[in-house]
Design a protein around this motif. Structure first.
Motif, PDB file in Angstrom:
ATOM      1  N   TYR A   1       0.825  -1.220   0.000  1.00 27.32           N
ATOM      2  CA  TYR A   1       0.000   0.000   0.000  1.00 27.32           C
ATOM      3  C   TYR A   1       0.857   1.267   0.000  1.00 27.32           C
ATOM      4  O   TYR A   1       0.417   2.327   0.418  1.00 27.32           O
ATOM      5  CB  TYR A   1      -0.912   0.015   1.232  1.00 27.32           C
ATOM      6  CG  TYR A   1      -1.872  -1.149   1.315  1.00 27.32           C
ATOM      7  CD1 TYR A   1      -2.868  -1.336   0.366  1.00 27.32           C
ATOM      8  CD2 TYR A   1      -1.784  -2.070   2.361  1.00 27.32           C
ATOM      9  CE1 TYR A   1      -3.755  -2.398   0.444  1.00 27.32           C
ATOM     10  CE2 TYR A   1      -2.668  -3.132   2.459  1.00 27.32           C
ATOM     11  CZ  TYR A   1      -3.642  -3.298   1.503  1.00 27.32           C
ATOM     12  OH  TYR A   1      -4.518  -4.352   1.587  1.00 27.32           O
TER      13      TYR A   1
ATOM     14  N   ARG B   1      -6.614  -6.776  -3.205  1.00 29.62           N
ATOM     15  CA  ARG B   1      -7.855  -7.559  -3.081  1.00 29.62           C
ATOM     16  C   ARG B   1      -7.914  -8.654  -4.155  1.00 29.62           C
ATOM     17  O   ARG B   1      -8.169  -9.818  -3.877  1.00 29.62           O
ATOM     18  CB  ARG B   1      -9.080  -6.646  -3.208  1.00 29.62           C
ATOM     19  CG  ARG B   1     -10.410  -7.338  -2.900  1.00 29.62           C
ATOM     20  CD  ARG B   1     -11.619  -6.545  -3.365  1.00 29.62           C
ATOM     21  NE  ARG B   1     -11.757  -6.464  -4.807  1.00 29.62           N
ATOM     22  CZ  ARG B   1     -12.212  -7.452  -5.591  1.00 29.62           C
ATOM     23  NH1 ARG B   1     -12.587  -8.608  -5.066  1.00 29.62           N
ATOM     24  NH2 ARG B   1     -12.295  -7.302  -6.909  1.00 29.62           N
ATOM     25  N   ARG B   2      -7.625  -8.258  -5.406  1.00 30.03           N
ATOM     26  CA  ARG B   2      -7.658  -9.238  -6.500  1.00 30.03           C
ATOM     27  C   ARG B   2      -6.620 -10.342  -6.285  1.00 30.03           C
ATOM     28  O   ARG B   2      -6.889 -11.516  -6.518  1.00 30.03           O
ATOM     29  CB  ARG B   2      -7.347  -8.543  -7.830  1.00 30.03           C
ATOM     30  CG  ARG B   2      -8.468  -7.674  -8.334  1.00 30.03           C
ATOM     31  CD  ARG B   2      -8.046  -7.060  -9.660  1.00 30.03           C
ATOM     32  NE  ARG B   2      -8.990  -6.072 -10.125  1.00 30.03           N
ATOM     33  CZ  ARG B   2      -8.804  -5.360 -11.239  1.00 30.03           C
ATOM     34  NH1 ARG B   2      -7.724  -5.528 -11.963  1.00 30.03           N
ATOM     35  NH2 ARG B   2      -9.720  -4.468 -11.615  1.00 30.03           N
TER      36      ARG B   2
ATOM     37  N   GLU C   1      -7.397  -2.716   5.477  1.00 27.60           N
ATOM     38  CA  GLU C   1      -7.602  -3.125   4.075  1.00 27.60           C
ATOM     39  C   GLU C   1      -7.093  -4.542   3.841  1.00 27.60           C
ATOM     40  O   GLU C   1      -7.700  -5.307   3.086  1.00 27.60           O
ATOM     41  CB  GLU C   1      -6.911  -2.142   3.128  1.00 27.60           C
ATOM     42  CG  GLU C   1      -7.565  -0.770   3.068  1.00 27.60           C
ATOM     43  CD  GLU C   1      -9.034  -0.810   2.655  1.00 27.60           C
ATOM     44  OE1 GLU C   1      -9.436  -1.736   1.931  1.00 27.60           O
ATOM     45  OE2 GLU C   1      -9.778   0.097   3.079  1.00 27.60           O
TER      46      GLU C   1
ATOM     47  N   TYR D   1      -8.788 -12.149 -12.183  1.00 33.30           N
ATOM     48  CA  TYR D   1      -7.981 -12.707 -11.094  1.00 33.30           C
ATOM     49  C   TYR D   1      -6.788 -13.514 -11.586  1.00 33.30           C
ATOM     50  O   TYR D   1      -6.472 -14.586 -11.074  1.00 33.30           O
ATOM     51  CB  TYR D   1      -8.858 -13.546 -10.144  1.00 33.30           C
ATOM     52  CG  TYR D   1      -9.945 -12.713  -9.506  1.00 33.30           C
ATOM     53  CD1 TYR D   1      -9.644 -11.808  -8.487  1.00 33.30           C
ATOM     54  CD2 TYR D   1     -11.257 -12.791  -9.951  1.00 33.30           C
ATOM     55  CE1 TYR D   1     -10.616 -11.004  -7.931  1.00 33.30           C
ATOM     56  CE2 TYR D   1     -12.247 -11.986  -9.391  1.00 33.30           C
ATOM     57  CZ  TYR D   1     -11.914 -11.100  -8.390  1.00 33.30           C
ATOM     58  OH  TYR D   1     -12.867 -10.303  -7.841  1.00 33.30           O
TER      59      TYR D   1
ATOM     60  N   ILE E   1      -5.254  -0.944  -3.219  1.00 32.70           N
ATOM     61  CA  ILE E   1      -6.268  -1.668  -2.437  1.00 32.70           C
ATOM     62  C   ILE E   1      -6.945  -2.708  -3.327  1.00 32.70           C
ATOM     63  O   ILE E   1      -7.096  -3.870  -2.951  1.00 32.70           O
ATOM     64  CB  ILE E   1      -7.297  -0.678  -1.847  1.00 32.70           C
ATOM     65  CG1 ILE E   1      -6.596   0.245  -0.836  1.00 32.70           C
ATOM     66  CG2 ILE E   1      -8.489  -1.406  -1.217  1.00 32.70           C
ATOM     67  CD1 ILE E   1      -7.444   1.400  -0.330  1.00 32.70           C
ATOM     68  N   GLU E   2      -7.308  -2.307  -4.550  1.00 34.46           N
ATOM     69  CA  GLU E   2      -7.957  -3.230  -5.480  1.00 34.46           C
ATOM     70  C   GLU E   2      -6.976  -4.306  -5.967  1.00 34.46           C
ATOM     71  O   GLU E   2      -7.341  -5.474  -6.087  1.00 34.46           O
ATOM     72  CB  GLU E   2      -8.541  -2.440  -6.664  1.00 34.46           C
ATOM     73  CG  GLU E   2      -9.140  -3.278  -7.774  1.00 34.46           C
ATOM     74  CD  GLU E   2     -10.342  -4.128  -7.351  1.00 34.46           C
ATOM     75  OE1 GLU E   2     -10.809  -3.986  -6.196  1.00 34.46           O
ATOM     76  OE2 GLU E   2     -10.794  -4.952  -8.184  1.00 34.46           O
TER      77      GLU E   2
ATOM     78  N   GLN F   1      -5.256 -11.384  -3.480  1.00 33.23           N
ATOM     79  CA  GLN F   1      -5.651 -12.270  -2.375  1.00 33.23           C
ATOM     80  C   GLN F   1      -6.712 -13.264  -2.850  1.00 33.23           C
ATOM     81  O   GLN F   1      -6.664 -14.450  -2.515  1.00 33.23           O
ATOM     82  CB  GLN F   1      -6.188 -11.439  -1.197  1.00 33.23           C
ATOM     83  CG  GLN F   1      -5.082 -10.766  -0.388  1.00 33.23           C
ATOM     84  CD  GLN F   1      -4.376 -11.729   0.554  1.00 33.23           C
ATOM     85  OE1 GLN F   1      -4.999 -12.514   1.265  1.00 33.23           O
ATOM     86  NE2 GLN F   1      -3.058 -11.694   0.548  1.00 33.23           N
ATOM     87  N   GLU F   2      -7.652 -12.776  -3.647  1.00 30.74           N
ATOM     88  CA  GLU F   2      -8.697 -13.642  -4.163  1.00 30.74           C
ATOM     89  C   GLU F   2      -8.096 -14.690  -5.118  1.00 30.74           C
ATOM     90  O   GLU F   2      -8.461 -15.872  -5.085  1.00 30.74           O
ATOM     91  CB  GLU F   2      -9.786 -12.810  -4.862  1.00 30.74           C
ATOM     92  CG  GLU F   2     -10.883 -13.595  -5.544  1.00 30.74           C
ATOM     93  CD  GLU F   2     -11.669 -14.536  -4.632  1.00 30.74           C
ATOM     94  OE1 GLU F   2     -11.581 -14.411  -3.385  1.00 30.74           O
ATOM     95  OE2 GLU F   2     -12.366 -15.437  -5.173  1.00 30.74           O
TER      96      GLU F   2
ATOM     97  N   LYS G   1      -9.658  -6.835   5.207  1.00 34.63           N
ATOM     98  CA  LYS G   1     -10.847  -6.829   4.334  1.00 34.63           C
ATOM     99  C   LYS G   1     -10.628  -7.679   3.081  1.00 34.63           C
ATOM    100  O   LYS G   1     -11.551  -8.253   2.528  1.00 34.63           O
ATOM    101  CB  LYS G   1     -11.178  -5.392   3.906  1.00 34.63           C
ATOM    102  CG  LYS G   1     -12.263  -4.766   4.787  1.00 34.63           C
ATOM    103  CD  LYS G   1     -12.391  -3.278   4.606  1.00 34.63           C
ATOM    104  CE  LYS G   1     -12.807  -2.810   3.231  1.00 34.63           C
ATOM    105  NZ  LYS G   1     -12.846  -1.329   3.154  1.00 34.63           N
ATOM    106  N   ALA G   2      -9.362  -7.726   2.632  1.00 33.09           N
ATOM    107  CA  ALA G   2      -9.034  -8.511   1.433  1.00 33.09           C
ATOM    108  C   ALA G   2      -8.967 -10.006   1.746  1.00 33.09           C
ATOM    109  O   ALA G   2      -8.762 -10.819   0.851  1.00 33.09           O
ATOM    110  CB  ALA G   2      -7.708  -8.037   0.846  1.00 33.09           C
TER     111      ALA G   2
END
Lengths: 151, 350
Positions: free
Chosen positions: B14, B338-339, B31, B292, B334-335, B341-342, B34-35
């Motif tokens: 980050y 998130r991607r 964050e 992803y 952040i995005e 981690q997914e 959240k991810a």
């Protein structure tokens, strides 16, 4: 790396000392992704409107201390420049800058360690001159800023 | 099958938002949680106030955040500043002291592993092992591209592990060693800076050729400049530079050609071979798309090796694409985190 943010754009001011304008100053951030021990910071390449200002004309203000020369900064072995903190770079120039816009070229030099390089010992004997690229870390080029002198 | 591979985020990911004041340390932890991460990795010199001192207030806050967000500390990223004195480099004893300082901070803040740079001399690590054992922190040498496991470089450290029998030193691979392609965001940046499509193709083809043939691995040498020089030569840098020059390449073409040697493709079998000594992992990423997929690192293929090996440590997202974008675009770390981690969750669970 954070080239665009090296200087805070609304921070260029003349410096008044003893009733006389003795130079100018502006606020800088660390161009890398982490803080540094102060002694690793060996100055800047600075040009303003085409004129160069060597490290001997520069002073650095950080950690709520009065501006210090880089001769002094290099001895601040255990003092840390925290990453979040803004420092002020003071440039000696009799009469300071005229009102209006100015073009500043800048490169920061911090001798942060990433590996054991052939030039490590050489840098102890002959520290790199800011502006030549060595010690510039993550910001390889001289960055240009157009700044308005603040009243 | 249920795999016990855990996910962490290095808050280094980050850095753009942190630098610009859009996220503070707590915001980064929030964050990451959240991810979907349960682990937090920290560069103390980046985000810990009053570095290198841990204040009681910070310590309380830190563990408070870990409770609040359901996370635990994973890895502490250390550096070894060798040039703080202006008349000499640090002595071995001073370097060990600096390492011990970081091990103690790591221990105090609950980190189980400590990242040391791939340039850390063997003697500094050996000298720090007692402190690491006392603090129960595993020193992990980062296997960062262009370094690799199963190489002359890694053999030196492996001999030390086997010779000392230490349980407090091992490896942490960085996924930059698993680049099957040059990151597309690097290519795009080169083109923005004036590289020509012809030269970009020459560089990309040469990279594909290295992936196909296999990279020549780097040797152990405390003089990293020398080791690196030999490495790029053995992997065809002089020939590539000559080809770019012949094609009339400009400075941006040359930079792109040189930068391509920062990325490596290693066989994921290297993970399986060394799993006993891998205690943490930097899941480096440059660009994870909306489907992803990390566009340069085949995550499924790499994570399959971790699964096969029975890895039970953390895969820690380390997003580093920001500096390849921020000359022209807004960065959304952040995005990206998130991607990523997914993408890792899917690769682990599928």
């Amino acid at each position: 790396m954070f080239d665009r943010f090296l200087i805070r754009k609304d921070s260029l001011e003349n410096v008044v000392s003893g009733g006389e304008v003795t130079g100018f100053k502006f606020a800088v951030r660390i161009a890398d992704y982490r803080g540094c021990f102060l002694s690793l910071h060996n100055g800047y390449y600075v040009e303003c409107d085409g004129e160069q200002y060597p490290v001997s004309l520069q002073k650095f203000e950080i950690n709520n201390r009065p501006p210090r020369s880089f001769e002094e900064i290099r001895k601040c072995v255990w003092e840390h420049w925290d990453y979040d903190d803004e420092g002020f770079l003071y440039i000696e120039k009799k009469g300071g800058l005229l009102p209006g816009r100015h073009t500043i070229g800048i490169q920061q030099s911090v001798l942060a360690q990433y590996g054991y390089m052939p030039w490590d010992e050489e840098w102890v004997k002959n520290p790199p001159v800011p502006g030549k690229g060595s010690g510039a870390g993550k910001t390889a080029a001289i960055c240009k800023f157009e700044l308005e002198l603040q009243a | 099958m249920n795999y016990n591979i855990k996910r962490s985020v290095s808050l280094y990911s980050y850095q753009e938002e942190y630098y610009l004041g859009k996220l503070d340390l707590e915001g980064c932890i929030r964050e990451a949680a959240k991810a979907g991460a349960t682990g937090i990795e920290l560069l103390a010199e980046q985000m810990m106030p009053n570095f290198p001192y841990v204040t009681p207030e910070f310590k309380e806050q830190w563990f408070g955040w870990m409770d609040k967000y359901g996370t635990e500390p994973t890895c502490y990223d250390a550096f070894l500043e060798n040039k703080i004195y202006d008349n000499r480099t640090l002595t071995l004893r001073e370097q060990v002291r600096m390492m011990e300082r970081d091990i103690k901070i790591a221990g105090e803040l609950g980190f189980k592993t400590l990242r040391t740079l791939c340039s850390t001399p063997m003697d500094v690590i050996k000298g720090s092992l007692d402190c690491a054992a006392k603090e129960d922190v595993k020193i992990c040498i980062e296997v960062h591209s262009p370094f690799s496991l199963n190489s002359g470089w890694a053999d030196g450290y492996m001999d030390m592990i086997l010779g000392t029998g230490t349980k407090h030193f091992g490896f942490m691979p960085d996924f930059g060693i698993f680049c099957k392609k040059i990151p597309d965001v690097l290519t795009a940046k080169a083109l923005r800076q004036g590289a020509s499509p012809e030269c970009v193709k020459i560089v990309n083809d040469a990279f594909a050729n290295r992936v196909e043939k296999g990279f020549t691995k780097i040797k152990y040498d405390t003089n990293l400049g020398r080791a690196h020089g030999e490495y790029v030569k053995a992997n065809g840098m002089p020939e590539l530079m000559e080809a770019i020059e012949k094609a009339g390449g400009n400075a941006a073409d040359m930079n792109y050609a040189r930068a391509s040697f920062n990325y490596t493709w290693c066989d994921p079998q290297d993970i399986i071979d060394n799993i006993q000594y891998i205690y943490h992992t930097h899941a480096k990423c440059y660009n994870t798309n909306a489907e992803y997929e990390e566009t340069s690192i085949p995550l499924k293929e790499v994570i399959a090796a971790y699964k096969k090996a029975g890895y039970t440590g953390y895969l820690s997202t380390e997003y580093e694409g920001n500096s390849l974008l921020n000359d022209a675009f807004e960065v959304d770390s952040i995005e990206q985190v998130r991607r990523h981690q997914e993408a890792m969750r899917r690769a682990i669970e599928d």
